[in-house]
Write an enzyme that holds these catalytic residues in place. Sequence first.
Site, PDB file in Angstrom:
ATOM      1  N   LEU A 126       1.634  -7.689  18.226  1.00 43.76           N
ATOM      2  CA  LEU A 126       2.132  -7.072  16.992  1.00 43.76           C
ATOM      3  C   LEU A 126       1.102  -6.068  16.452  1.00 43.76           C
ATOM      4  O   LEU A 126       1.396  -4.887  16.292  1.00 43.76           O
ATOM      5  CB  LEU A 126       2.423  -8.159  15.944  1.00 43.76           C
ATOM      6  CG  LEU A 126       2.795  -7.678  14.535  1.00 43.76           C
ATOM      7  CD1 LEU A 126       4.134  -6.948  14.529  1.00 43.76           C
ATOM      8  CD2 LEU A 126       2.866  -8.863  13.550  1.00 43.76           C
ATOM      9  N   ALA A 131      -2.293  -0.840  12.035  1.00 42.53           N
ATOM     10  CA  ALA A 131      -1.307  -1.759  11.447  1.00 42.53           C
ATOM     11  C   ALA A 131      -1.756  -3.204  11.648  1.00 42.53           C
ATOM     12  O   ALA A 131      -1.470  -3.827  12.668  1.00 42.53           O
ATOM     13  CB  ALA A 131       0.073  -1.532  12.077  1.00 42.53           C
ATOM     14  N   GLY A 132      -2.533  -3.697  10.676  1.00 45.54           N
ATOM     15  CA  GLY A 132      -3.005  -5.082  10.709  1.00 45.54           C
ATOM     16  C   GLY A 132      -2.228  -5.887   9.689  1.00 45.54           C
ATOM     17  O   GLY A 132      -1.157  -6.421   9.988  1.00 45.54           O
ATOM     18  N   SER A 133      -2.734  -5.917   8.445  1.00 45.28           N
ATOM     19  CA  SER A 133      -1.995  -6.589   7.369  1.00 45.28           C
ATOM     20  C   SER A 133      -0.648  -5.905   7.136  1.00 45.28           C
ATOM     21  O   SER A 133       0.359  -6.558   6.865  1.00 45.28           O
ATOM     22  CB  SER A 133      -2.804  -6.543   6.067  1.00 45.28           C
ATOM     23  OG  SER A 133      -3.990  -7.279   6.210  1.00 45.28           O
ATOM     24  N   ASP A 241       5.694 -17.480  10.556  1.00 45.81           N
ATOM     25  CA  ASP A 241       6.009 -18.655   9.730  1.00 45.81           C
ATOM     26  C   ASP A 241       5.859 -19.947  10.545  1.00 45.81           C
ATOM     27  O   ASP A 241       5.416 -20.971  10.041  1.00 45.81           O
ATOM     28  CB  ASP A 241       7.453 -18.583   9.208  1.00 45.81           C
ATOM     29  CG  ASP A 241       7.612 -17.584   8.060  1.00 45.81           C
ATOM     30  OD1 ASP A 241       6.595 -17.150   7.494  1.00 45.81           O
ATOM     31  OD2 ASP A 241       8.771 -17.237   7.734  1.00 45.81           O
ATOM     32  N   GLN A 280     -28.751 -39.045  -1.673  1.00 47.92           N
ATOM     33  CA  GLN A 280     -27.486 -38.804  -2.365  1.00 47.92           C
ATOM     34  C   GLN A 280     -27.050 -37.331  -2.297  1.00 47.92           C
ATOM     35  O   GLN A 280     -25.863 -37.031  -2.274  1.00 47.92           O
ATOM     36  CB  GLN A 280     -27.614 -39.238  -3.832  1.00 47.92           C
ATOM     37  CG  GLN A 280     -26.268 -39.498  -4.447  1.00 47.92           C
ATOM     38  CD  GLN A 280     -26.389 -40.068  -5.848  1.00 47.92           C
ATOM     39  OE1 GLN A 280     -27.123 -39.549  -6.691  1.00 47.92           O
ATOM     40  NE2 GLN A 280     -25.671 -41.134  -6.097  1.00 47.92           N
ATOM     41  N   GLN A 338     -25.823 -26.666   7.077  1.00 44.47           N
ATOM     42  CA  GLN A 338     -26.814 -26.936   6.029  1.00 44.47           C
ATOM     43  C   GLN A 338     -27.386 -28.349   6.166  1.00 44.47           C
ATOM     44  O   GLN A 338     -28.596 -28.555   6.080  1.00 44.47           O
ATOM     45  CB  GLN A 338     -26.160 -26.754   4.649  1.00 44.47           C
ATOM     46  CG  GLN A 338     -27.104 -26.847   3.485  1.00 44.47           C
ATOM     47  CD  GLN A 338     -28.085 -25.673   3.445  1.00 44.47           C
ATOM     48  OE1 GLN A 338     -27.827 -24.622   4.015  1.00 44.47           O
ATOM     49  NE2 GLN A 338     -29.226 -25.882   2.813  1.00 44.47           N
ATOM     50  N   GLU A 365      -3.613 -14.020  12.192  1.00 41.17           N
ATOM     51  CA  GLU A 365      -2.234 -14.391  11.815  1.00 41.17           C
ATOM     52  C   GLU A 365      -2.008 -14.176  10.311  1.00 41.17           C
ATOM     53  O   GLU A 365      -1.318 -14.943   9.643  1.00 41.17           O
ATOM     54  CB  GLU A 365      -1.876 -15.794  12.286  1.00 41.17           C
ATOM     55  CG  GLU A 365      -1.773 -15.813  13.813  1.00 41.17           C
ATOM     56  CD  GLU A 365      -1.102 -17.012  14.401  1.00 41.17           C
ATOM     57  OE1 GLU A 365      -0.189 -17.563  13.769  1.00 41.17           O
ATOM     58  OE2 GLU A 365      -1.488 -17.391  15.513  1.00 41.17           O
ATOM     59  N   THR A 367      -4.524 -12.293   7.057  1.00 42.96           N
ATOM     60  CA  THR A 367      -5.731 -12.673   6.313  1.00 42.96           C
ATOM     61  C   THR A 367      -5.326 -13.629   5.184  1.00 42.96           C
ATOM     62  O   THR A 367      -4.157 -13.678   4.780  1.00 42.96           O
ATOM     63  CB  THR A 367      -6.399 -11.442   5.668  1.00 42.96           C
ATOM     64  OG1 THR A 367      -5.459 -10.878   4.721  1.00 42.96           O
ATOM     65  CG2 THR A 367      -6.759 -10.396   6.710  1.00 42.96           C
TER      66      THR A 367
HETATM   67  N1  COS Z   1      11.159 -14.242   7.155  1.00 43.31           N
HETATM   68  C1  COS Z   1      12.249 -13.437   7.227  1.00 43.31           C
HETATM   69  N2  COS Z   1      12.251 -12.189   6.761  1.00 43.31           N
HETATM   70  C2  COS Z   1      11.138 -11.711   6.195  1.00 43.31           C
HETATM   71  C3  COS Z   1       9.974 -12.499   6.072  1.00 43.31           C
HETATM   72  C4  COS Z   1      10.022 -13.810   6.583  1.00 43.31           C
HETATM   73  N3  COS Z   1       8.952 -14.611   6.525  1.00 43.31           N
HETATM   74  N4  COS Z   1       9.023 -11.772   5.461  1.00 43.31           N
HETATM   75  C5  COS Z   1       9.579 -10.570   5.184  1.00 43.31           C
HETATM   76  N5  COS Z   1      10.841 -10.556   5.640  1.00 43.31           N
HETATM   77  C6  COS Z   1      11.794  -9.433   5.522  1.00 43.31           C
HETATM   78  C7  COS Z   1      11.998  -9.057   4.074  1.00 43.31           C
HETATM   79  O1  COS Z   1      12.997  -9.851   3.484  1.00 43.31           O
HETATM   80  C8  COS Z   1      12.419  -7.622   4.183  1.00 43.31           C
HETATM   81  O2  COS Z   1      13.755  -7.546   4.572  1.00 43.31           O
HETATM   82  P1  COS Z   1      14.747  -6.413   4.013  1.00 43.31           P
HETATM   83  O3  COS Z   1      14.228  -5.122   4.618  1.00 43.31           O
HETATM   84  O4  COS Z   1      16.062  -6.823   4.535  1.00 43.31           O
HETATM   85  O5  COS Z   1      14.625  -6.453   2.516  1.00 43.31           O
HETATM   86  C9  COS Z   1      11.584  -7.101   5.359  1.00 43.31           C
HETATM   87  O6  COS Z   1      11.244  -8.272   6.136  1.00 43.31           O
HETATM   88  C10 COS Z   1      10.330  -6.385   4.906  1.00 43.31           C
HETATM   89  O7  COS Z   1       9.610  -7.273   4.066  1.00 43.31           O
HETATM   90  P2  COS Z   1       8.517  -6.808   3.029  1.00 43.31           P
HETATM   91  O8  COS Z   1       9.025  -5.629   2.258  1.00 43.31           O
HETATM   92  O9  COS Z   1       8.022  -7.993   2.264  1.00 43.31           O
HETATM   93  O10 COS Z   1       7.406  -6.282   4.051  1.00 43.31           O
HETATM   94  P3  COS Z   1       5.980  -5.713   3.782  1.00 43.31           P
HETATM   95  O11 COS Z   1       5.818  -4.546   4.669  1.00 43.31           O
HETATM   96  O12 COS Z   1       5.685  -5.588   2.339  1.00 43.31           O
HETATM   97  O13 COS Z   1       5.013  -6.854   4.420  1.00 43.31           O
HETATM   98  C11 COS Z   1       3.753  -8.877   4.582  1.00 43.31           C
HETATM   99  C12 COS Z   1       5.011  -8.153   4.047  1.00 43.31           C
HETATM  100  C13 COS Z   1       2.455  -8.311   4.006  1.00 43.31           C
HETATM  101  C14 COS Z   1       3.900 -10.309   4.162  1.00 43.31           C
HETATM  102  C15 COS Z   1       3.720  -8.785   6.119  1.00 43.31           C
HETATM  103  O14 COS Z   1       3.504  -7.455   6.555  1.00 43.31           O
HETATM  104  C16 COS Z   1       2.689  -9.673   6.774  1.00 43.31           C
HETATM  105  O15 COS Z   1       2.909 -10.863   6.953  1.00 43.31           O
HETATM  106  N6  COS Z   1       1.538  -9.110   7.155  1.00 43.31           N
HETATM  107  C17 COS Z   1       0.544  -9.799   7.883  1.00 43.31           C
HETATM  108  C18 COS Z   1       0.808  -9.661   9.313  1.00 43.31           C
HETATM  109  C19 COS Z   1       0.024 -10.588  10.116  1.00 43.31           C
HETATM  110  O16 COS Z   1       0.050 -11.786   9.934  1.00 43.31           O
HETATM  111  N7  COS Z   1      -0.688 -10.030  11.068  1.00 43.31           N
HETATM  112  C20 COS Z   1      -1.468 -10.786  11.938  1.00 43.31           C
HETATM  113  C21 COS Z   1      -1.215 -10.305  13.289  1.00 43.31           C
HETATM  114  S1  COS Z   1      -0.253 -11.305  14.237  1.00 43.31           S
HETATM  115  S2  COS Z   1      -1.576 -12.466  15.075  1.00 43.31           S
END
Ligand code: COS
Length: 387
Positions: A126, A131-133, A241, A280, A338, A365, A367
């Site tokens: 991914l 494109a991280g967070s 998730d 202690q 420590q 996965e 931050t």
């Molecule tokens: N399950 C189902 N759908 C989800 C979801 C989830 N857990 N999280 C978001 N979505 C959906 C949203 O409902 C939204 O859908 P619609 O377009 O239909 O409204 C869509 O995905 C976009 O969601 P959102 O606007 O919240 O996305 P953002 O770009 O703001 O990002 C975060 C949300 C920051 C939470 C996400 O980018 C993230 O988890 N980032 C971290 C990524 C990560 O863990 N990277 C590690 C690398 S993998 S080892």
Amino acid sequence: MMVDYGLTETQVMIRDLCKQIAVEKIKPVRGKYDESGEFPWDIIKIFAESDLFGISIEEQYGGMGGGIMETVIAVEELSKACGGIALGLAATGLGTYPIILYGTDEQKKKYLPRIASGKSLAAFGLTEAEAGSDASGIRTTAVMDGNEYVLNGTKQWITNAGEADIYTVVAMTNKAKGARGASAFIVEKDTPGFTFGKKENKMGIRASVTRELVFQDVRIPKENLLGREGIGFMVAMKTLDKSRPGVAAQALGIAAGALDEAVRYSRERRQFKKPICSFQGLQFMMAEMATEVEAARALVYQAARFIDSGAKNISGISAMCKLFASDVAMRVTTDAVQIMGGYGYMKEYPAEKMMRDAKITQIYEGTNQIQREVIALNLIKEAAANT
Ligand code: COS
């Protein structure tokens, strides 16, 4: 103190098996792999022979038919010895969830038995350099051409890259649509144009391998699309998730392992004519550590069970257990160093490695800042739904 978490017979069997592998096979070699950064294929083979790769794969595809709880128990136990070696297993789980969650029967028949038997490792692609967070900012593209998709782009920091045979990758099929323009694919290792970047030199989890996935006009059959076009971001989010409790379990295992080392050391080390565990100052530190480890375990197990129950909204609890357990792991491993003082800082003892290994669990996965965001957004969404 051994809290009874009411584990099933199968869960106890998995725990005892993993404990035996951790103590007999991993502990003797963890220092060597940490130093060399080689991939621990000998231990991965033991995981395969013990059927650990099949834990969360359905029985009809050659797996054990377990859930997140069984996975969590295995990852915790293995991580007590080495969080880096355990990651070969956990990251395969991460790479497999998109197929478990969105694969057709045909895709499952083709790929899951290979993963369940341990013949093939899996990986999840991914993250990219930019494109991280912000996971929906990925630039890798997949363009339909006849019966094939053509992939171009580079994925960064991919665990198991180069060693895995099966990759689940998220790419843009329609850039203009943003998050709704991403799609998920299965890509096999030997596909022409698919290569790997150099091995990253990491602070911790050095027994795991981290490399780039490089796609240059990589043609994959259209049958390798997971689900349908446009749901790639959702595939990624639902995958995370399910997999974040695995990171939480890795953190929990590292913390529990460090606590064990600290307690054992404090009973053996004598200063001022007494074992240092009689002071202690150290007792209070160890009491805090033990309390935090047990609280993390209770949360991780409960999160896993909640997810396995088929609950719909699992994003919040999944993020909570990853956030909590990884912060606990960082504090507990730091305190273990420590307590062990100068020896804790030396590579002859495992505490400093555990501290280095713990750090990544607060980062990957998602931050822990992203986890807080996920938790808060769910909290607010729930409140809105209840008014
Ligand atoms: N399950 C189902 N759908 C989800 C979801 C989830 N857990 N999280 C978001 N979505 C959906 C949203 O409902 C939204 O859908 P619609 O377009 O239909 O409204 C869509 O995905 C976009 O969601 P959102 O606007 O919240 O996305 P953002 O770009 O703001 O990002 C975060 C949300 C920051 C939470 C996400 O980018 C993230 O988890 N980032 C971290 C990524 C990560 O863990 N990277 C590690 C690398 S993998 S080892």
